[in-house]
Structures are given as structure tokens and as C-alpha cells.
Scaffold this motif. Sequence first.
Motif, PDB file in Angstrom:
ATOM      1  N   GLY A  55       0.820  -4.377   5.372  1.00  0.00           N
ATOM      2  CA  GLY A  55       1.656  -4.056   6.522  1.00  0.00           C
ATOM      3  C   GLY A  55       1.907  -5.291   7.371  1.00  0.00           C
ATOM      4  N   SER A  56       1.669  -5.143   8.653  1.00  0.00           N
ATOM      5  CA  SER A  56       1.810  -6.285   9.565  1.00  0.00           C
ATOM      6  C   SER A  56       0.452  -6.792  10.047  1.00  0.00           C
ATOM      7  CB  SER A  56       2.655  -5.874  10.780  1.00  0.00           C
ATOM      8  OG  SER A  56       2.023  -4.808  11.471  1.00  0.00           O
ATOM      9  N   PHE A  57      -0.637  -6.368   9.344  1.00  0.00           N
ATOM     10  CA  PHE A  57      -1.981  -6.711   9.814  1.00  0.00           C
ATOM     11  C   PHE A  57      -2.561  -7.942   9.130  1.00  0.00           C
ATOM     12  CE2 PHE A  57      -1.595  -2.125  10.555  1.00  0.00           C
ATOM     13  CZ  PHE A  57      -1.846  -2.096  11.910  1.00  0.00           C
ATOM     14  N   GLY A  58      -2.404  -8.048   7.819  1.00  0.00           N
ATOM     15  CA  GLY A  58      -3.074  -9.134   7.130  1.00  0.00           C
ATOM     16  C   GLY A  58      -2.417  -9.504   5.827  1.00  0.00           C
ATOM     17  N   LEU A  59      -2.800 -10.693   5.344  1.00  0.00           N
ATOM     18  CA  LEU A  59      -2.328 -11.239   4.087  1.00  0.00           C
ATOM     19  C   LEU A  59      -3.553 -11.614   3.274  1.00  0.00           C
ATOM     20  CD1 LEU A  59       0.467 -11.908   2.787  1.00  0.00           C
ATOM     21  CD2 LEU A  59       0.121 -14.259   3.570  1.00  0.00           C
ATOM     22  N   VAL A  60      -3.699 -11.030   2.057  1.00  0.00           N
ATOM     23  CA  VAL A  60      -4.920 -11.167   1.275  1.00  0.00           C
ATOM     24  C   VAL A  60      -4.590 -11.804  -0.066  1.00  0.00           C
ATOM     25  CG1 VAL A  60      -6.889  -9.954   0.254  1.00  0.00           C
ATOM     26  CG2 VAL A  60      -5.888  -9.133   2.394  1.00  0.00           C
ATOM     27  N   SER A  61      -5.396 -12.792  -0.456  1.00  0.00           N
ATOM     28  CA  SER A  61      -5.309 -13.413  -1.779  1.00  0.00           C
ATOM     29  C   SER A  61      -6.691 -13.402  -2.408  1.00  0.00           C
ATOM     30  CB  SER A  61      -4.769 -14.841  -1.661  1.00  0.00           C
ATOM     31  OG  SER A  61      -5.732 -15.681  -1.041  1.00  0.00           O
ATOM     32  N   GLU A  62      -6.846 -14.127  -3.507  1.00  0.00           N
ATOM     33  CA  GLU A  62      -8.170 -14.227  -4.125  1.00  0.00           C
ATOM     34  C   GLU A  62      -9.153 -14.968  -3.237  1.00  0.00           C
ATOM     35  OE1 GLU A  62      -9.568 -12.918  -6.640  1.00  0.00           O
ATOM     36  OE2 GLU A  62      -7.799 -11.822  -7.303  1.00  0.00           O
TER      37      GLU A  62
END
Length: 459
Positions: A191-198
Motif C-alpha cells: 500500500g502506502s506504508f512500506g516497500l519490502v525486498s529481500e
Amino acid sequence: MNYFPYPHALLALMLTFSHSIAAQTALTEKALHENQTQHSHNLARESGFTQTEDELKALKASLAQQRDELKQHNDSLASTFSRNEDALARLEEKLRLETGSLGEVFGVVRQNAKELQGELENSVTSAGAQSYNQTIADITAATALPSMAQLTTLWHALDEQIKASGQISPTTVSFINGAGETQHLEAIRLGSFGLVSEHGYLSWNTQKQEARAYLKQPDLGPTYSTLTPLLNGQILPTVVDPSRGVMLEQLAQTPSLSDRMKAGGVVGKIILSLLTIGLLIALVRGVTLLVTGHKIRSQLKQPSKPGNNPLGRILAVYDPTKTRSVEALELRLLETVVDEQASLERGLSMLKLLAALAPMLGLLGTVTGMIETFQVITQFGNGDPKVMAGGISMALVTTVLGLIAAMPLLLAHNILSSQAEHIRTILEKQGIALVAQQAEKDTIAHNQHNNALPTEQAA
């Protein structure tokens, strides 16, 4: 008749008079020449003054003419300015009447544009999406009514922002690794909360359109592989930062246990060393006293067979085959109890010393940290609290370490002292029992001896 008897003197007098007349004539001619020269000079100066006066009069006339021309021009400009003001007032009134409520609409548009601009700056919804930052910035900074194209762009930006805030979608971002190299990385946008990668949560920079990994990730934090089932509609428990990175930044600034130990400095290391030494002493003495207590309990069950333990050595002092007075036996038992007590209390005094020394070292670290803090304040002032944080942290950490080290050491000293006191009580009690046994034996022998004397006297 000769009235002047000195003709040579007369001649000399006449010559002198003639010379005087000649000199006077020369002076008169010189004065006349100087008067003529001064007169001609005065005439020349008068001519120059007259010419200068004519020039100044001509200049005055020219300046007066220019003044009159500037005055006329000023009057013309003033009248033109008045006409322009009247025309501008009429045009403004006409504009106000024609625009109607568009001014209020323009205010609402600017307000929404500012809110959207702040949302995009703090949100990750712009990752992998079309950028509307320039158009929104133009609307925010504009002083005139926005164009139809700008309003359309603002509407599209708001629509995409609303839709993106409720979506979980994969995207590709530019990632800056620890070596400063840029690489394209697969990520999932929550959403507009977070950006997740490895690498875990990513810090997104909207202006530069690039991402960086946070210095510290939360425990059991999500990764790209763990969140992949969310793309298929599955529901997974995960750690979400609702503050959009604020809490993660604070987590990176939260010191770990090792960081706090480093903040203690040399004094903190010394306190930890004393704690380690004290705990080793307490462990060794605790095991020794436990083993000794077990041996004493076993010895109490078999008092007739003294063993290699403190109670056995006490029992070995008493020998029924030897003739010994009660006083001698008591002194010998007291000597053995004192020796065993010294063996039981070995190391406890050092443990007590370490327990008393740890808070004093903590106080030393506190004073040292405050001195460093005052030095920093002297150099940089007290405007920035972060400048003083290092010295204050060292002061507080050493104080806490001193108290933490003192409490277990005091507790261990108290427990071990109680165990040693309990064992010493058992030894004294058994020693008293042996003395009492010897006293009873002597009393019985004395009574038998007293009963035998009357029989011998009667015989």
C-alpha cells in the motif's frame, strides 16, 4: 675768497649725490613697471571673471529650461499613473465579477495539491509509478488559476494515490547497496506504508527515485520471499510499520547491548571484568560449599568413621583411648574449628570487596562522563543535545553497570556467607557435643573413684 677749502671732498659729495639720484630713478622706474604689470594682470582677471559669469548665466538658463521640461514630463506621468490606476481598478472589479467563485476553487485546488505533495514525499506509492511531482509543484507555487491540463493531471495523481494505497503489488526499484552501487531490485509495495525486498524494509526517496536498506530491521521482519504469497491473495501475519518509516528510523538509532557496553568506555570494561571475576569466585566457592555440605551430611550419618571433610577432622580430634582433660579437648577442638572456618570463608572477603568496588567505579565513570560533557559544551555550546549525548550516555551506562555488578556480588556473598555460617554452626555444635561427652566421661570416672575410696578404707 675760497669758502670751501676742500675741493676733493666736494667732488666726492657730488658723486655720491648723483649716484643716489640715479638709484632713486631706477627704483621709480621699477615701481612704475610693476604697476603696469599688475594693471595688465588685473585687466586679464576681470576679463576671465566676466567670461565665467556669462557662461554661468547661460548654464543657469539651460538648467531652468530643463527643469521646466522635467516638471511638464512629471505632470504628464502623474496624470498617466492616475488614469492607469483607474483603469486597473475597473479591470480588477471586472475580473472579480467574471471569475465569481473560481478564487475559492483555486484555493481548494492548491490545498489539495499541497496535501498530495506531502503524501507523495512520505509515501512509497510513487515507486515504479508515473511521476506527477513537477505538475503538482507548479500548481502549488502558481499565483494564477491552474490550467485544465494541470487540473486533469492533479485528478489522475489523486486517483492513482487512492488506488495504490490499498494495493499490494510487485515493483522494480533502483537500490543503492552498501558499496554505493545502483542496481535494480525486485520489491513488494505494501500500500502506502512500506516497500519490502529481500533486504527487508527499504527507505524510499521520492525525489531521487531510489531506495536504501534501513540500518536495522525489526525482529521477524518481512522479506520479499515471505510476502510473495500475499500476491496470490493469501493472508499472512507480518510486521507492518504504520508510521511509514519513522519507527524504523528510530529503531536504527536505538543502541544495542553491545553499543551500550561500548558507551561505557574503559571504566565499563573494568566493571564487567570485576563482575566476571566475582562470579567465578562465587561459583567456585558455591560448588565447594555444596560439596562440603554434602560430605558433612554424610558424615553425620556415620559419626564413628571420620572422613576427609571438616566434620570428620573435628571428630578425629576426639580420641576415646587418650586421657585428656576437658579444657585441653575444648582448646584443640576450637583450634580445628577456626582452621575449618578460615577454609570455608576463603574468597568471601574478596567477593565483598568487589561488590563494594563496583559502584565506586560506576561513580567514577559518571564523573568522567560529565567532565567530557562539560568539555563538549564549552567547545560547541549546548544548542544540539546530540553533541552532549556521548558523555551523558557514558555516565549513565557506567552507573548502571556498577549497580548491576554490585547486586549479584552482594547476593552471592550473602548466600555463601550463610552457607559457611551454617557449616560452622554444625562444626561448633559437634565440637560442643564432644566436649560434653568428655566431661560426662570424666564425671563418671570421678564418681567411680570416689565410691571406691570408702570400700578400701573399710577393708
